[in-house]
Design a protein around this motif. Structure first.
Motif, PDB file in Angstrom:
ATOM      1  N   GLU A 274      -2.618  -0.998   1.626  1.00 51.37           N
ATOM      2  CA  GLU A 274      -2.089  -0.160   0.555  1.00 51.37           C
ATOM      3  C   GLU A 274      -3.123   0.862   0.106  1.00 51.37           C
ATOM      4  N   GLU A 276      -5.668   2.025   1.886  1.00 53.71           N
ATOM      5  CA  GLU A 276      -5.849   3.000   2.973  1.00 53.71           C
ATOM      6  C   GLU A 276      -4.715   4.006   3.008  1.00 53.71           C
ATOM      7  N   LYS A 277      -3.456   3.534   2.790  1.00 53.07           N
ATOM      8  CA  LYS A 277      -2.304   4.434   2.762  1.00 53.07           C
ATOM      9  C   LYS A 277      -2.416   5.427   1.614  1.00 53.07           C
ATOM     10  N   HIS A 280      -5.049   8.047   2.488  1.00 54.97           N
ATOM     11  CA  HIS A 280      -4.573   9.053   3.449  1.00 54.97           C
ATOM     12  C   HIS A 280      -3.561   9.999   2.816  1.00 54.97           C
TER      13      HIS A 280
END
Length: 366
Positions: A274, A276-277, A280
């Motif tokens: 979550e 990392e998402k 990004h």
């Protein structure tokens, strides 16, 4: 009994030798014996007595007169030795005074010799001038020039001497002020208690150590700066070393970039899916905003270019409508300008090609 005494007296008189009262022959006593120099050998303490045979037992009682005589003999020997040493000292002092006198005389003669050598050089120069038929006016001009130079140097020396005296006066004043400040500091220090004095002395010693350390570091830094200047000069004079230095810098930058990427990858690996998402998505939004800004700038630039092109077209049309001679002239100038722009754009490429071609020809010639 009288007969017996006479007999014995006669016997005693008969046994005595004639010519003496004691019955001892002349020339046979100790006082009349002859003594030679060889019979009195030398010792470290002076002349010894005559070596005779065994004269019987030595002196059994060493009384005060014996020791007094012994002390008198030793005192006499000491006085003789002191007299001898005084004579030697006087001779050495006289020799030293003579040496100093000769040394001063030698210095004086050396200075006089130096002056005479200078005069001889001047006379030799004058003789050379005379032998070469040099004009007297030229010699006078040289003398005047040398005199002027000597006057200038004398004035410069006087100025330097005055500056030196002024500096010495300033140094004396500074030393006196320093001494006064030290005395004032010592008087104030004496008024403090023992703990404060101990703390002050500790801080003073620490300050001295820090100053020494600072001086050592400054000397080391100066040495490193000197080495850096030397290496930089060598690097500038050697293209290969300069190229190697640039490559090392590039390698260092790439290594730093690699380490940064590794740290980012390590940080991303520790994130949850979550996180990392979200990261990004945030990066995509920032990139989209940046791209939108670039697109707006491109759009504005395109509008300005189109506007400029329209202005150029209108100007060309208006020029075509004018006199054909002027239009022709404008076209020629426009063509020449395009050629110059094209040449300037391709100049670096053409120059590099020519340099490469020249290098190839030089290698072929070699």
């Amino acid at each position: 009994s009288s007969g017996i005494n006479a007999e014995y007296g006669g016997a005693r008189l008969g046994t005595a030798r004639p010519g003496t009262k004691s019955g001892v022959a002349p020339g046979t006593g100790a006082l009349s014996s002859t003594v030679t120099v060889a019979d009195r050998p030398m010792t470290q303490q002076g002349l010894s007595g005559v070596r005779t045979g065994s004269l019987g037992p030595q002196r059994q009682v060493q009384d005060a007169s014996y020791f007094s005589g012994l002390l008198r003999s030793k005192v006499k020997e000491l006085k003789d030795e002191i007299t001898r040493m005084e004579k030697e000292s006087g001779a050495l002092n006289a020799e030293n005074a003579t040496y100093l006198t000769f040394e001063r005389r030698a210095e004086k003669l050396a200075q006089e010799l130096k002056d005479r050598q200078g005069e001889l050089a001047d006379y030799n120069l004058l003789i050379d001038k005379v032998n070469t038929n040099t004009d007297v006016d030229e010699i006078s001009e040289d003398c005047a020039e040398l005199q002027a130079q000597n006057n200038r140097e004398s004035k410069a020396l006087e100025i330097l001497f005055g500056d030196k005296r002024e500096k010495e006066t300033q140094i004396s004043q500074i030393e006196a002020e320093r001494k006064r400040q030290r005395e004032a500091t010592n008087s104030l220090l004496q008024e403090l208690d023992y703990d404060t004095q101990a703390r002050y002395m500790g801080m003073k010693e620490a300050n001295f150590n820090l100053q020494q350390k600072a001086e050592d570091l400054q000397a080391e830094m100066d040495s490193l700066l000197e080495k850096e200047a030397t290496f930089k000069a060598e690097l500038d004079s050697n293209p290969l070393k300069q190229r190697a230095f640039e490559m090392n810098q590039r390698i260092h930058e790439l290594v730093e970039k690699r380490d940064t990427l590794k740290e980012e990858i390590t940080a991303e690996a520790q994130l949850s899916p979550e996180e990392e998402k979200a990261k990004h998505l945030k990066q995509v939004k920032e990139d989209n905003l940046e791209i939108a800004g670039f697109e707006n700038q491109i759009k504005d630039l395109k509008g300005k270019i189109e506007h400029c092109q329209e202005e150029i077209t209108r100007c060309e049309d208006s020029l075509v409508d004018q006199d054909s001679h002027e239009a022709k002239k404008y076209k020629e100038l426009k063509k020449r300008e395009d050629q110059m722009d094209d040449f300037l754009e391709k100049f670096e490429v053409l120059r590099a090609e020519e340099v490469e071609s020249k290098k190839i020809h030089e290698e072929n010639i070699v």
